[in-house]
Design an enzyme around this catalytic site. Sequence first.
Site, PDB file in Angstrom:
ATOM      1  CE1 TYR A  53      -4.038  -1.915  -0.095  1.00 12.83           C
ATOM      2  CE2 TYR A  53      -2.986  -3.177   1.245  1.00 12.83           C
ATOM      3  CZ  TYR A  53      -4.046  -2.913   0.506  1.00 12.83           C
ATOM      4  OH  TYR A  53      -4.832  -3.954   0.255  1.00 12.83           O
ATOM      5  NE  ARG A  56      -0.329  -0.224  -5.968  1.00 17.26           N
ATOM      6  CZ  ARG A  56       0.965  -1.211  -5.934  1.00 17.26           C
ATOM      7  NH1 ARG A  56       0.885  -1.922  -4.927  1.00 17.26           N
ATOM      8  NH2 ARG A  56       1.898  -1.274  -6.870  1.00 17.26           N
ATOM      9  CD  GLN A  86     -16.974  -1.505  -7.014  1.00 12.50           C
ATOM     10  OE1 GLN A  86     -17.264  -1.081  -8.373  1.00 12.50           O
ATOM     11  NE2 GLN A  86     -16.593  -2.755  -6.775  1.00 12.50           N
ATOM     12  CG  ASN A  87     -11.942   3.655  -8.248  1.00 14.96           C
ATOM     13  OD1 ASN A  87     -11.938   2.166  -8.474  1.00 14.96           O
ATOM     14  ND2 ASN A  87     -12.314   4.567  -9.281  1.00 14.96           N
ATOM     15  CG  ASP A  89      -8.554   6.726  -7.170  1.00 19.22           C
ATOM     16  OD1 ASP A  89      -9.382   7.915  -7.093  1.00 19.22           O
ATOM     17  OD2 ASP A  89      -8.651   5.823  -7.817  1.00 19.22           O
ATOM     18  CG  HIS A 104     -14.145  -1.199  -1.835  1.00 20.80           C
ATOM     19  ND1 HIS A 104     -14.188  -1.828  -3.140  1.00 20.80           N
ATOM     20  CD2 HIS A 104     -15.197  -1.956  -1.226  1.00 20.80           C
ATOM     21  CE1 HIS A 104     -15.004  -2.609  -3.405  1.00 20.80           C
ATOM     22  NE2 HIS A 104     -15.989  -2.653  -2.280  1.00 20.80           N
ATOM     23  N   GLY A 169     -17.034   2.052 -15.349  1.00 18.54           N
ATOM     24  CA  GLY A 169     -15.784   1.723 -15.243  1.00 18.54           C
ATOM     25  C   GLY A 169     -15.704   0.660 -14.110  1.00 18.54           C
ATOM     26  CB  SER A 171     -16.109  -6.094 -13.460  1.00 14.76           C
ATOM     27  OG  SER A 171     -15.896  -6.133 -12.073  1.00 14.76           O
TER      28      SER A 171
END
Length: 229
Positions: A53, A56, A86-87, A89, A104, A169, A171
């Site tokens: 992380y 990241r 869900q990101n 960032d 998340h 974007g 799934s």
Amino acid sequence: MKKLVVLTGAGISAESGIKTFRDADGLWESHDIMEVASFSGFIKNPELVLDFYNKRRKQLFEVQPNLAHDILTQLESYFEVFIITQNIDDLHERSGSTNVIHLHGELLKARNIKDPNSIIEWKNNINLGDVDSKNIQLRPHIVWFGEEVPEMEKAIKIVEQADYLLVVGTSLQVYPAAGLINYVSEDVLVYYIDPKPVEINDLDNPIKIIPLSATKGMKIVSEELKRLK
């Protein structure tokens, strides 16, 4: 103003240079997902998880919001926009979006390993020995597999109030986030932008599928939404 609710996933950040959650072989940056995205993985090898992380987080400072993020920000002039992402960032916030829920977790926050509510701002590396004011080891403020999604109930209520629903974007394969679309009212128009869209068979809503990248798809959907407002 009508409410535009937007569900975003890795695909919207990919065009900024952030890799999607899983590679084609099911790995994340060459790691088994459970090694770096579970509390058991953290207990087994905390150095590996923290380093993962930290990398990241470092990458996040090297990228910028893209046109898709910017268009969502601009739509706040026409709609009451709620983004459920869900990101992990902060690209939505950096672009200027004001109502963002991170299902998340957030890469630029930390919490201690005992209390999921002990959230603090954290922009540096997290290393073994880094503790909070209670002298408890810190971990990334990320919802790992097997952990509760604390913002889920809030997100459900927002989706239930949507006048338009936009999916960008994602799934629609990662639950419980993927199940959010099932809470939208049946008469609500749903837009789905993804270069490889999955079939949505359990919705009676009118659905417009735009099989394009986030930036290209947002240009199209934005103009149509402005006409509908």
